[in-house]
Design a protein around this motif. Structure first.
Motif, mmCIF file in Angstrom:
data_model
loop_
_atom_site.group_PDB
_atom_site.id
_atom_site.type_symbol
_atom_site.label_atom_id
_atom_site.label_comp_id
_atom_site.label_asym_id
_atom_site.label_seq_id
_atom_site.Cartn_x
_atom_site.Cartn_y
_atom_site.Cartn_z
ATOM 1 N N ASP A 113 0.814 -1.088 -0.146
ATOM 2 C CA ASP A 113 -0.117 -0.164 -0.107
ATOM 3 C C ASP A 113 0.788 1.545 -0.058
ATOM 4 O OD1 ASP A 113 -2.077 1.613 0.204
ATOM 5 O OD2 ASP A 113 -3.263 0.557 1.957
ATOM 6 N N SER A 114 0.137 2.408 -0.284
ATOM 7 C CA SER A 114 1.070 3.635 -0.256
ATOM 8 C C SER A 114 0.222 4.879 0.415
ATOM 9 C CB SER A 114 1.335 4.288 -1.566
ATOM 10 O OG SER A 114 0.158 4.174 -2.445
ATOM 11 N N ILE A 115 0.844 5.462 1.240
ATOM 12 C CA ILE A 115 0.198 6.871 1.851
ATOM 13 C C ILE A 115 1.060 7.966 1.759
ATOM 14 C CG2 ILE A 115 -0.548 5.184 3.583
ATOM 15 C CD1 ILE A 115 1.692 6.068 5.618
ATOM 16 N N GLN A 116 0.355 9.115 1.978
ATOM 17 C CA GLN A 116 1.145 10.365 1.804
ATOM 18 C C GLN A 116 2.060 10.647 3.229
ATOM 19 O OE1 GLN A 116 -1.716 13.452 0.478
ATOM 20 N NE2 GLN A 116 -0.699 13.152 -1.729
ATOM 21 N N GLN A 117 2.817 11.269 2.985
ATOM 22 C CA GLN A 117 3.623 11.662 4.378
ATOM 23 C C GLN A 117 2.465 12.191 5.445
ATOM 24 O OE1 GLN A 117 6.755 14.232 3.441
ATOM 25 N NE2 GLN A 117 8.169 12.732 2.990
#
Length: 273
Positions: A113-117
């Protein structure tokens, strides 16, 4: 034992003797039944008794079939038979021991998965009764199946699961942290092996007004091209439909982001099988 013989008519006598040596009884002890996890090993049998000879069958998974206490590493549940003999001609005796092999649990750390800072994502692990995530950095609780992950940078979390037999297995999930200035990222590798995990290469994130993603082999042949970010490369050739071999492939990404920034990136992605 001695024997004396007397002649009744003459009264003459003579005698002889025989020695009967009592040998110690043979002892065959294969040990108690045991349980192991797949890929583990365990010592079976008992201590060596001088004068006895040992033989185990089947030989599968044993490091020494003529040892009193070999190390067993079977891949499936196996009953081993121990035969004990000697040089005096005593009747051999036997004993059995069963080594039960439990399969490893199927650990699943969930999809990458990916997330923003500054954002977070909930991880979900399955496959066991006990769970441990490593590293613990950015996790709400490293010892539950569903911790909340808030890493400061891209992190590979390794999940270790344990089943009711104490057997363990692992799986890994990658949480990519995206810089606000660059709302997309491209994985460095993918594994199109049909297991449902990381089978397709996608450009992660978004924020494009226009978009084109293409893949080339080392000879410059175009293998994949798409103008839709929801379409990914499955590791096949666009011309033949055949699977391409494991290798490093060149990607090109061009387009314009929502903020007007022009994107023109080129790099390598590893196809692993």
């Amino acid at each position: 034992y001695s024997v004396t013989v007397t002649d009744a008519s003459t009264g003459c006598r003579n005698s002889d003797f025989v020695i009967v040596t009592m040998l110690p009884p043979l002892i065959a002890d294969a040990g108690p039944d045991v349980q192991i996890c797949l890929n583990d090993s365990i010592q079976i049998g008992t201590g060596l008794i001088e004068g006895q000879f040992y033989h185990w069958s089947p030989a599968t998974g044993l490091n020494d079939v003529n040892s009193a206490n070999p190390v067993a590493r079977p891949t499936v549940t196996t009953t081993y038979t121990l035969v004990v003999s000697d040089t005096a001609g005593c009747t051999p005796i036997t004993d059995n021991v069963t080594v039960t092999v439990h399969p490893l649990p199927v650990a699943n750390a969930g999809p990458d998965d990916s997330i923003q800072q500054g954002a977070s994502v909930q991880l979900t692990g399955t496959g066991g009764v006990q769970y441990h995530w490593s590293p613990p950095n950015g996790l709400s609780n490293a010892n539950v199946f569903n911790p909340v992950a808030s890493p400061d940078s891209t992190t590979n979390y390794v999940l270790t699961v344990m089943d009711i037999f104490g057997c363990e297995n692992t799986d890994t999930v990658r949480v990519t942290v995206i810089d606000f200035a660059k709302p997309f990222w491209i994985p460095s590798a993918f594994t199109p092996d049909g297991n449902g995990h990381n089978d397709v290469l996608y450009v992660r994130g978004g924020g494009f007004l226009t978009y084109e993603f293409s893949i080339y082999n080392r000879y410059g042949e175009l293998l994949f091209i798409s103008k839709n970010i929801s379409e990914g490369w499955d590791g096949t050739s666009r011309l033949t439909g055949d699977d391409v071999p494991p290798d490093a492939y060149v990607y090109k990404l061009t387009g314009v982001l929502n903020n007007g920034t022009t994107v023109n990136e080129k790099g390598l992605v590893n196809l692993i099988k």
